[in-house]
Design an enzyme around this catalytic site. Sequence first.
Site, mmCIF file in Angstrom:
data_model
loop_
_atom_site.group_PDB
_atom_site.id
_atom_site.type_symbol
_atom_site.label_atom_id
_atom_site.label_comp_id
_atom_site.label_asym_id
_atom_site.label_seq_id
_atom_site.Cartn_x
_atom_site.Cartn_y
_atom_site.Cartn_z
ATOM 1 N N HIS A 258 3.913 -14.783 12.848
ATOM 2 C CA HIS A 258 3.055 -14.829 11.660
ATOM 3 C C HIS A 258 3.877 -15.165 10.401
ATOM 4 O O HIS A 258 3.566 -16.107 9.676
ATOM 5 C CB HIS A 258 2.361 -13.465 11.513
ATOM 6 C CG HIS A 258 1.417 -13.363 10.357
ATOM 7 N ND1 HIS A 258 0.055 -13.484 10.502
ATOM 8 C CD2 HIS A 258 1.613 -13.144 9.038
ATOM 9 C CE1 HIS A 258 -0.533 -13.351 9.325
ATOM 10 N NE2 HIS A 258 0.399 -13.139 8.410
ATOM 11 N N GLU A 259 4.943 -14.411 10.188
ATOM 12 C CA GLU A 259 5.756 -14.645 8.984
ATOM 13 C C GLU A 259 6.443 -16.011 9.047
ATOM 14 O O GLU A 259 6.627 -16.667 8.020
ATOM 15 C CB GLU A 259 6.795 -13.531 8.789
ATOM 16 C CG GLU A 259 6.215 -12.122 8.611
ATOM 17 C CD GLU A 259 5.154 -11.979 7.520
ATOM 18 O OE1 GLU A 259 5.215 -12.712 6.506
ATOM 19 O OE2 GLU A 259 4.225 -11.143 7.687
ATOM 20 N N HIS B 157 4.094 -18.465 7.620
ATOM 21 C CA HIS B 157 4.112 -18.445 6.147
ATOM 22 C C HIS B 157 5.345 -19.197 5.627
ATOM 23 O O HIS B 157 5.264 -19.978 4.676
ATOM 24 C CB HIS B 157 4.176 -16.999 5.637
ATOM 25 C CG HIS B 157 2.850 -16.267 5.657
ATOM 26 N ND1 HIS B 157 1.718 -16.765 5.040
ATOM 27 C CD2 HIS B 157 2.486 -15.065 6.180
ATOM 28 C CE1 HIS B 157 0.710 -15.883 5.189
ATOM 29 N NE2 HIS B 157 1.144 -14.861 5.888
ATOM 30 N N GLU C 1 -2.646 -17.890 4.512
ATOM 31 C CA GLU C 1 -2.903 -17.100 5.721
ATOM 32 C C GLU C 1 -3.282 -18.012 6.895
ATOM 33 O O GLU C 1 -2.974 -17.708 8.045
ATOM 34 C CB GLU C 1 -3.994 -16.059 5.435
ATOM 35 C CG GLU C 1 -4.152 -14.985 6.487
ATOM 36 C CD GLU C 1 -2.970 -14.009 6.612
ATOM 37 O OE1 GLU C 1 -2.015 -14.078 5.813
ATOM 38 O OE2 GLU C 1 -3.014 -13.189 7.542
HETATM 39 CO CO CO Z 1 -0.055 -13.029 6.289
#
Ligand code: CO
Length: 496
Positions: free
Chosen positions: A263-264, A267, A293
């Site tokens: 997830h990170e 980003h 997101e």
């Molecule tokens: Co996030």
Amino acid sequence: MTQSEKLESFYSRLSELHHLNCISALLGWDQRVCMPPAAVQGRAAQREYIAVMAHRKATDPEFSSVVDELYQEIDSLSEDDQVNVREVKRQLDIDRRLPEEFVSEMSQASSVGYSTWQEARPRNDWESVGPLLERTVKLSRQKAELIGYEEHPYDALLDLYEPGMTTSILKPLLLKLADELRKIVPSVLQRFANVSPLKGDFPEETQKSLCHRVALDLGFDLRWGRIDSSAHPFTTTIGRNDVRITNRFSRDTFIPGLYGTIHETGHALYDIGLPQKWLGTPLGSPVSLGIHESQSRIWENPVGRSREFCVYLSRLLPELFPEFATTPDELWNWVNLVQPSLIRVDADEVTYCLHIVIRMLLEERLIVGELAVADLPEAWNDLYVEYLGIRPPDVKDGVMQDVHWYSGSIGYFPTYALGNLYNAMMIESALLAIPDLYEKIEEGQFAEFLNWLKDNVHRHGMRYHGRELIKRITGTDLNPDSFTRYLRRKFLPEGV
Ligand code: CO
């Protein structure tokens, strides 16, 4: 001043502001990753000082009038300058509508709210946070009035996190999504009736190696990035070619640590994919929280939780955890396990957005004054029963589970759901451009997909707002159908 002098002073001020923001980001990263705990007050003073300097520089009359004048002659500017002037003016207008006393009252309420929440949550102590939240809601209402809106006070708050988003667009979208989700949840649950969560022994150091390996395969690069550990995973940009992510691990399962890292990484890939030459200007900035997101979730879910990714993973695991034997199918079940839960951050792909819909409905009622803060815990619990079929036994895992409201962020939650809707629409378009996308994923080759994201999302910076961007990519207006289609195909291939 001539136009080119105005542009020069405009960009030189943006660059000063960018330096200040980056210094503050570095102080913040240090605070969460390596600062000794006793240093907290000194650090807060340093960051406050930089925030005041930045605020002065962002709102000083000379700069304001340069922005206003450039905006008046916007048609004569180049396309790139138009975007930057338009967006800086948009932000400046918001800042100018909020008097200094209001900003400091809000920021004080937020920081007291945050620290009180942090202490009160483990004690299940609603009494301590209730009155503070009442103040925050009142201030948020006031903020909406000060900023202004056309139809609904909630619009002014949504727009802060997702420019251009309004209640009349968002609410029908998310309610339709909730209806669809509630239709499919019972059958999906049946499918997982005999699956229990992964439990084993996975030393932290080995989990770290796994996360490093996967992040690097996805496109994270240690020449421009760092991976460290912190209590709550996050991503931050410190400056040009310096994007940092953090992760955390639990010893009995590698899944949250690994998927948090994926997830990170998503980003971070967005941040580094923004045009670096425009860094510090809107053209080098992310569109919105919802689009940000979408970039983390697209790697975490449609890519990371696919069968093909599980095949790729099952090739890596034996080297790292030699005593742990598994198959891609078993892994798929573990990483996709659907179970209604009380806690948003632990929620699976199918039920996650229901948590967000509940929060949106409550925020809207709080802002228009239909719901009193005193009645919030009960309203929260009732909606959990209605949407997820479970009643929180206490406020700790109920209305007090997330920091957002207590730290002053109302209107933020919907961006999490938007991230899912955006990413499901994007992956459909990506599959048209890269028909063998999932074969590549199985082979551990992610570069082509990353390039697709760079081309279609990252390189535009803030040139288009979220809904405009998604329409350009997919030819379709923002809608929940791609997301529910994706879930049905994945979890109920034989139909409901
Ligand atoms: Co996030």
